[in-house]
Design a protein around this motif. Structure first.
Motif, PDB file in Angstrom:
ATOM      1  N   LEU A  31       6.465  -4.780  -4.896  1.00 26.41           N
ATOM      2  CA  LEU A  31       5.183  -4.435  -4.276  1.00 26.41           C
ATOM      3  C   LEU A  31       4.913  -2.941  -4.292  1.00 26.41           C
ATOM      4  N   ILE A  32       5.974  -2.137  -4.454  1.00 24.51           N
ATOM      5  CA  ILE A  32       5.862  -0.687  -4.336  1.00 24.51           C
ATOM      6  C   ILE A  32       5.959  -0.068  -5.733  1.00 24.51           C
ATOM      7  N   SER A  70       0.811  -1.216   0.000  1.00 27.26           N
ATOM      8  CA  SER A  70       0.000   0.000   0.000  1.00 27.26           C
ATOM      9  C   SER A  70       0.849   1.272   0.000  1.00 27.26           C
ATOM     10  N   LEU A  71       2.165   1.143   0.101  1.00 29.50           N
ATOM     11  CA  LEU A  71       3.036   2.314   0.203  1.00 29.50           C
ATOM     12  C   LEU A  71       3.201   2.987  -1.158  1.00 29.50           C
ATOM     13  N   THR A  72       3.331   4.305  -1.121  1.00 22.92           N
ATOM     14  CA  THR A  72       3.485   5.064  -2.365  1.00 22.92           C
ATOM     15  C   THR A  72       4.682   6.005  -2.340  1.00 22.92           C
ATOM     16  N   LEU A  73       5.444   6.032  -1.262  1.00 26.30           N
ATOM     17  CA  LEU A  73       6.560   6.970  -1.178  1.00 26.30           C
ATOM     18  C   LEU A  73       7.711   6.519  -2.088  1.00 26.30           C
ATOM     19  N   THR A 131      10.911   4.937  -3.324  1.00 29.45           N
ATOM     20  CA  THR A 131      11.630   3.832  -2.683  1.00 29.45           C
ATOM     21  C   THR A 131      12.696   3.278  -3.613  1.00 29.45           C
ATOM     22  N   TYR A 132      13.850   3.004  -3.031  1.00 27.67           N
ATOM     23  CA  TYR A 132      14.980   2.445  -3.780  1.00 27.67           C
ATOM     24  C   TYR A 132      15.456   1.196  -3.058  1.00 27.67           C
ATOM     25  N   GLY A 133      15.695   0.126  -3.787  1.00 30.43           N
ATOM     26  CA  GLY A 133      16.162  -1.123  -3.198  1.00 30.43           C
ATOM     27  C   GLY A 133      17.614  -1.400  -3.540  1.00 30.43           C
ATOM     28  N   ILE A 134      18.357  -1.899  -2.562  1.00 29.34           N
ATOM     29  CA  ILE A 134      19.755  -2.283  -2.751  1.00 29.34           C
ATOM     30  C   ILE A 134      19.939  -3.685  -2.183  1.00 29.34           C
TER      31      ILE A 134
END
Length: 262
Positions: free
Chosen positions: A224-225, A197-200, A202-205
């Motif tokens: 999911l984001i 449900s998050l919308t901010l 976001t960066y994944g490492i």
């Protein structure tokens, strides 16, 4: 280092950088303290305010009775940020710190402008896996899991250096109650619905050789984001900020700019 005293917790924290700058907050992995970020901070923009802390049961923070929950750990961060009158932060969470980031972004969106989810997932492992680890530590101490943990934390090249020993010692000197109570928090955490449900921004490492949260697991959470990005740092394990701090800092700096934080 400073201590923030709350009703049931003394939280050790530190501030670096520009005290008037926009706030960047770091949350550490299981079995480490806020020195996890020592090599990264000098490589980041000097205009920002950097806040890091030892989560409960780790480092110089107090060790409340367990087990803990991710709600407890995210609540500790929220208490500190409220005490400091800080909102709208750029949050970097690694491993259990990434679970904390996801929970905080869901429960206190006023505190989170954007986040980096590093070497983490919305659900990490199974309750059986974590309960087996808890049982082993309760019987033999953290030392019984230190060698296999180093194999998950670091790629072979780093494990062959003397520097690896310092991280092994940090793990082994973690308070047993604090460690197993955080294991229980991870065992019970399944944030997939909340994270979706998050919308901010976001960066994944993740590290290519991460034996704790492999790249495909971390990537499944980033998927999911909507609009999130994902990057693998080759030749690193679960703690790429230790093994390749320059690469890690470059990715964070890039996302700081892309997310409009600097």
């Amino acid at each position: 280092m400073q201590i923030a005293q709350f009703d049931n917790l003394a939280l050790n924290w530190q501030q670096d950088g520009n005290p008037e700058g926009r706030p960047v907050v770091f949350a550490n992995s299981l079995g480490t303290d806020f020195r996890l970020w020592d090599a990264v901070l000098p490589l980041l923009p000097t205009s920002l305010r950097y806040i890091r802390m030892d989560k409960r049961g780790h480092g110089l923070s107090s060790v409340p009775d367990g087990p803990y929950s991710i709600d407890d750990l995210a609540g500790d961060v929220a208490q500190l940020l409220d005490r400091l009158d800080v909102k709208d932060v750029f949050f970097v969470g690694l491993s259990i710190g990434g679970l904390i980031a996801q929970k905080l972004a869901y429960t206190r969106p006023d505190l989170c402008h954007s986040m980096v989810l590093s070497n983490t997932a919305a659900k990490i492992g199974t309750p059986d896996l974590w309960n087996t680890r808890i049982d082993a530590i309760n019987k033999g101490g953290i030392e019984v899991i230190s060698e296999p943990t180093m194999e998950r934390w670091f790629a072979p090249e780093f494990r062959a250096t003397p520097d690896c020993l310092a991280w092994k010692h940090m793990l082994e000197r973690t308070h047993t109650q604090g460690y197993v109570s955080c294991c229980a928090a991870i065992a019970d955490a399944d944030l997939r619905e909340e994270t979706a449900s998050l919308t901010l921004p976001t960066y994944g490492i993740c590290g290519s050789d991460d034996g704790a949260t492999p790249p495909e697991l971390t990537k499944s959470t980033l998927d999911l984001i909507e609009g999130s990005q994902f990057h693998i740092i080759d030749g690193t394990g679960h703690l790429p900020c230790v093994e390749k701090p320059q690469d890690y800092a470059a990715l964070i700096t890039k996302f700081l700019k892309e997310s409009g934080f600097v």
